[in-house]
Design a protein around this motif. Structure first.
Motif, short mmCIF file in Angstrom:
data_model
loop_
_atom_site.label_atom_id
_atom_site.label_comp_id
_atom_site.label_asym_id
_atom_site.label_seq_id
_atom_site.Cartn_x
_atom_site.Cartn_y
_atom_site.Cartn_z
N LEU A 31 1.35 -1.19 0.16
CA LEU A 31 0.35 0.04 0.10
C LEU A 31 0.76 1.15 -0.02
N ARG A 32 0.74 1.87 -0.50
CA ARG A 32 1.44 3.56 -0.39
C ARG A 32 0.38 4.97 -0.10
N ALA A 33 1.95 5.44 0.08
CA ALA A 33 0.56 6.49 1.38
C ALA A 33 0.61 7.57 -0.14
N ALA A 34 -0.69 8.33 0.31
CA ALA A 34 -1.52 9.47 -1.05
C ALA A 34 -1.35 10.24 -0.16
N ASN A 35 -0.04 11.10 0.58
CA ASN A 35 -0.51 12.38 1.28
C ASN A 35 0.11 13.58 0.54
N THR A 36 -0.32 14.73 0.17
CA THR A 36 -0.09 15.72 -0.72
C THR A 36 1.24 16.16 -0.20
N GLN A 37 1.18 16.80 1.45
CA GLN A 37 2.54 17.03 1.57
C GLN A 37 3.02 16.16 2.49
N PRO A 38 4.56 16.13 3.18
CA PRO A 38 4.91 14.87 3.70
C PRO A 38 4.31 14.93 5.34
N ILE A 39 4.86 13.51 5.97
CA ILE A 39 3.93 13.52 6.89
C ILE A 39 5.08 13.36 7.78
N THR A 40 5.30 13.72 8.60
CA THR A 40 6.32 13.39 10.38
C THR A 40 5.47 13.05 11.37
N ILE A 41 6.31 11.73 11.23
CA ILE A 41 5.77 11.08 12.46
C ILE A 41 6.91 11.14 13.74
N LEU A 48 -2.62 8.66 10.78
CA LEU A 48 -3.37 7.18 10.07
C LEU A 48 -2.95 8.51 8.81
N ILE A 49 -2.44 7.62 7.67
CA ILE A 49 -1.57 7.86 6.73
C ILE A 49 -2.99 6.77 5.80
N TYR A 106 10.10 10.24 11.94
CA TYR A 106 9.72 9.42 10.77
C TYR A 106 9.53 10.55 9.37
N ILE A 107 10.11 11.01 7.85
CA ILE A 107 9.01 11.34 7.78
C ILE A 107 8.33 10.30 6.36
N VAL A 108 7.07 10.46 6.11
CA VAL A 108 6.28 9.74 5.03
C VAL A 108 5.87 10.57 3.98
N GLN A 109 6.49 10.40 2.99
CA GLN A 109 6.64 10.56 1.50
C GLN A 109 5.66 10.11 0.58
N ARG A 110 5.30 10.91 -0.01
CA ARG A 110 3.99 10.09 -0.65
C ARG A 110 4.60 9.49 -1.98
N SER A 111 3.38 8.96 -2.13
CA SER A 111 3.99 7.19 -3.00
C SER A 111 4.80 5.64 -2.08
N GLU A 112 4.95 6.46 -1.26
CA GLU A 112 5.80 5.30 0.23
C GLU A 112 5.16 4.50 0.35
N ARG A 113 6.09 2.96 0.01
CA ARG A 113 5.44 2.08 0.78
C ARG A 113 5.10 1.58 1.78
#
Length: 147
Positions: A31-41, A48-49, A106-113
């Motif tokens: 599953l890929r992250a569909a965030n429009t901006q980076p999400i810092t955790i 919630l991604i 941890y920074i979640v980038q768009r399209s990251e698995r």
């Protein structure tokens, strides 16, 4: 056996790869992250991604959302309610509840698995009241009963 699953891509999921098996023997699709901006955790933080997809899972099946081993072992990132269950009658966006158990942001980038999803058959049961249950060697012994 291959199961056909209808998938709807939401606006913020457009342009991302659909869930896919990364190897021939893989049990789960990524599953890929569909965030429009980076999400810092931050450490110990829950996030919630979004994945930008909705599914029509057939009755008699469920999807289980599980952590990716690489993210867990390298960064301490895991799925909080692993495995998270997606029921056959749910039609909303698939979102992944992620917790950072590591000691660094941890920074979640768009399209990251971000997680993997495994499809499983489901058996429904009927309960019947009973005064006594069949006997087993283990009986009522609980946690840690074997040492």
């Amino acid at each position: 056996m291959n199961l056909e699953i209808q998938i709807k891509v939401l606006e913020h999921g457009r342009g991302l790869a659909l869930p896919e098996y990364m190897t021939e023997g893989a049990s789960g699709v990524d599953l890929r992250a569909a965030n429009t901006q980076p999400i810092t955790i931050r450490p110990q933080q829950i996030s919630l991604i979004p994945t930008g997809i909705c599914l029509a899972i057939p009755i008699g099946y469920e999807a289980q959302v599980r952590p990716r081993s690489g993210l867990a072992s390298k960064h301490g990132l895991t799925v909080l309610n692993a495995p998270g269950t997606i029921d056959a009658d749910y039609r909303g966006e698939i979102k992944v509840i992620v917790i950072n158990l590591g000691d660094k942001d941890y920074i979640v980038q768009r399209s990251e698995r971000i997680a993997q999803m495994v499809f499983c058959s489901v058996t429904r049961v009927n309960f019947r009241l009973a005064e006594n249950l069949s006997k087993t060697i283990r009986g009522e012994e609980g946690f840690g009963h074997t040492g």
